[in-house]
Write a protein that holds these residues in place. Structure first.
Motif, mmCIF file in Angstrom:
data_model
loop_
_atom_site.group_PDB
_atom_site.id
_atom_site.type_symbol
_atom_site.label_atom_id
_atom_site.label_comp_id
_atom_site.label_asym_id
_atom_site.label_seq_id
_atom_site.Cartn_x
_atom_site.Cartn_y
_atom_site.Cartn_z
ATOM 1 N N HIS A 13 -47.793 34.189 -43.636
ATOM 2 C CA HIS A 13 -46.562 34.143 -44.428
ATOM 3 C C HIS A 13 -46.321 32.758 -45.034
ATOM 4 C CE1 HIS A 13 -45.482 38.115 -43.092
ATOM 5 N NE2 HIS A 13 -45.502 37.753 -41.827
ATOM 6 N N TRP A 14 -46.973 31.749 -44.503
ATOM 7 C CA TRP A 14 -46.741 30.382 -44.977
ATOM 8 C C TRP A 14 -47.661 30.007 -46.142
ATOM 9 C CZ3 TRP A 14 -46.375 27.421 -39.636
ATOM 10 C CH2 TRP A 14 -45.228 27.875 -38.965
ATOM 11 N N LYS A 15 -48.664 30.832 -46.419
ATOM 12 C CA LYS A 15 -49.558 30.537 -47.545
ATOM 13 C C LYS A 15 -48.779 30.634 -48.857
ATOM 14 C CE LYS A 15 -53.890 32.129 -45.453
ATOM 15 N NZ LYS A 15 -55.067 33.023 -45.610
ATOM 16 N N GLY A 16 -48.894 29.625 -49.659
ATOM 17 C CA GLY A 16 -48.208 29.614 -50.949
ATOM 18 C C GLY A 16 -46.748 29.209 -50.861
ATOM 19 N N ARG A 17 -46.167 29.198 -49.649
ATOM 20 C CA ARG A 17 -44.781 28.747 -49.454
ATOM 21 C C ARG A 17 -44.763 27.342 -48.865
ATOM 22 N NH1 ARG A 17 -41.570 31.399 -45.841
ATOM 23 N NH2 ARG A 17 -39.716 30.994 -47.107
ATOM 24 N N PHE A 18 -45.566 27.126 -47.849
ATOM 25 C CA PHE A 18 -45.676 25.818 -47.219
ATOM 26 C C PHE A 18 -47.112 25.315 -47.285
ATOM 27 C CE2 PHE A 18 -42.545 28.354 -44.666
ATOM 28 C CZ PHE A 18 -41.430 27.896 -45.356
ATOM 29 N N ALA A 272 -47.917 23.323 -50.453
ATOM 30 C CA ALA A 272 -47.660 24.284 -51.533
ATOM 31 C C ALA A 272 -46.857 23.650 -52.663
ATOM 32 C CB ALA A 272 -46.914 25.498 -50.988
ATOM 33 N N GLU A 273 -45.988 22.707 -52.329
ATOM 34 C CA GLU A 273 -45.165 22.040 -53.342
ATOM 35 C C GLU A 273 -45.949 20.992 -54.114
ATOM 36 O OE1 GLU A 273 -40.861 22.386 -51.045
ATOM 37 O OE2 GLU A 273 -42.131 20.629 -50.705
ATOM 38 N N GLN A 274 -47.068 20.579 -53.558
ATOM 39 C CA GLN A 274 -47.908 19.586 -54.237
ATOM 40 C C GLN A 274 -48.873 20.214 -55.229
ATOM 41 O OE1 GLN A 274 -49.801 16.907 -51.380
ATOM 42 N NE2 GLN A 274 -48.111 17.212 -49.953
ATOM 43 N N GLN A 275 -49.023 21.543 -55.149
ATOM 44 C CA GLN A 275 -49.940 22.214 -56.058
ATOM 45 C C GLN A 275 -49.329 22.286 -57.445
ATOM 46 O OE1 GLN A 275 -50.776 25.946 -53.867
ATOM 47 N NE2 GLN A 275 -52.877 25.199 -53.782
ATOM 48 N N PRO A 276 -50.131 22.076 -58.478
ATOM 49 C CA PRO A 276 -49.614 22.175 -59.842
ATOM 50 C C PRO A 276 -49.164 23.590 -60.161
ATOM 51 C CG PRO A 276 -52.020 22.025 -59.850
ATOM 52 C CD PRO A 276 -51.575 21.757 -58.445
ATOM 53 N N LYS A 277 -48.047 23.694 -60.838
ATOM 54 C CA LYS A 277 -47.539 24.986 -61.239
ATOM 55 C C LYS A 277 -48.306 25.516 -62.459
ATOM 56 C CE LYS A 277 -44.209 24.779 -58.196
ATOM 57 N NZ LYS A 277 -44.189 25.648 -57.026
ATOM 58 N N GLN A 278 -48.586 26.795 -62.428
ATOM 59 C CA GLN A 278 -49.288 27.388 -63.555
ATOM 60 C C GLN A 278 -48.320 27.547 -64.727
ATOM 61 O OE1 GLN A 278 -51.163 31.090 -62.657
ATOM 62 N NE2 GLN A 278 -51.886 31.447 -64.715
#
Length: 282
Positions: A13-18, A272-278
């Motif tokens: 559940h934390w993938k992509g959120r945290f 997850a917050e460090q990943q660039p947004k598409q």
């Protein structure tokens, strides 16, 4: 030093959120250790990991990260701390590669282990490595009566610098059991008084939050000053954040830390917050 964490380091559940969106299971502990500096090792309560797995855990975290691991329920519940010298030695030998990164050995006792069994607890503790910090969680209401039994137990803990683990399940039981996760959590978590005491140098608080993050503030508000006080005294508190399904546990930990007003890496951007947004297509 304040140690913060959750009751697990692996959750899909934390993938992509945290965690990062495509974080592999093998990398979850490494990403978790970039957010927190400690974790409740609850898996050891149910089954012993393989020796190679222990080494992988050790090598996945930085030097300042500290594990806690529960002693096997086979020892604490099935054997009831009796005639368990061999099993205890085997358990300690298995986890010995992690000793240098161990904040605490957690001894969770069943509800049927009351003050009349204090001698068993004392005998068992003598089997544990002297160099390790020990925490004991009691769930029998006989340890919460503010009487001679509780006084004798607390004095024993203080004398041996053993931490009395504190469960705060008030938030969990404040909400109606209207989801499968809440029903399950309320069945499994103990509903015991919150006994605020530091019997050792590493007091541990296990805070089980309710579903509404903001409503948790009412329950943990007194903990803010208590944690600040322990830190000023030179203690090293451990605070672990649960929710019924642990879906939002990292958010609860971040909110608490913000209100505590100290710098901690849980306040830094999650992977997850460090990943660039598409970008959106025009």
């Amino acid at each position: 030093m304040l140690y913060l964490g959750c009751p697990q380091w692996s959750s899909s559940h934390w993938k992509g959120r945290f965690f990062s969106q495509h974080c592999q299971n093998a990398n979850m502990l490494k990403e978790y250790a970039g957010i927190f500096n400690s974790v409740e090792g609850n898996t050891s309560f149910y089954a012993n990991p393989k020796p190679d797995t222990i080494l992988q855990w050790r090598d996945a975290v930085p030097d300042d990260f500290k594990f806690t691991f529960k002693v096997s329920k086979h020892i604490t519940h099935e054997l009831a701390l009796q005639n368990c010298q061999k099993e205890t030695l085997e358990w300690c030998n298995l986890f010995s590669p992690l000793f240098e990164k161990m904040a605490m050995i957690m001894v969770q006792l069943p509800a049927n282990c009351g003050p009349e069994h204090l001698y068993r607890i004392e005998q068992f503790v003598t089997m544990l490595p002297k160099e390790l910090c020990v925490g004991i969680e009691v769930r029998n209401l006989g340890f919460f009566q503010k009487d001679e039994n509780e006084k004798r137990f607390n004095q024993y803990l203080i004398q041996h610098n053993i931490n009395r683990i504190i469960m705060d399940t008030r938030p969990l039981f404040s909400e109606p059991a209207n989801t499968p996760a809440i029903i399950d959590a309320q069945l499994k978590k103990p509903r015991v008084p919150v006994n605020v005491i530091a019997t050792g140098n590493r007091p541990m608080v296990r805070f089980v939050g309710c579903s509404n993050l903001k409503e948790n503030r009412h329950f943990y508000a007194p903990w803010l000053n208590k944690i600040r006080g322990w830190l000023k005294e030179g203690k090293e508190p451990l605070v672990f954040f649960h929710t019924a399904d642990n879906y939002d546990s990292p958010l609860l930990a971040r909110q608490f830390t913000q209100d505590l007003g100290i710098d901690h890496k849980v306040l830094h951007p999650f992977p997850a917050e460090q990943q660039p947004k598409q970008g959106s297509l025009l």
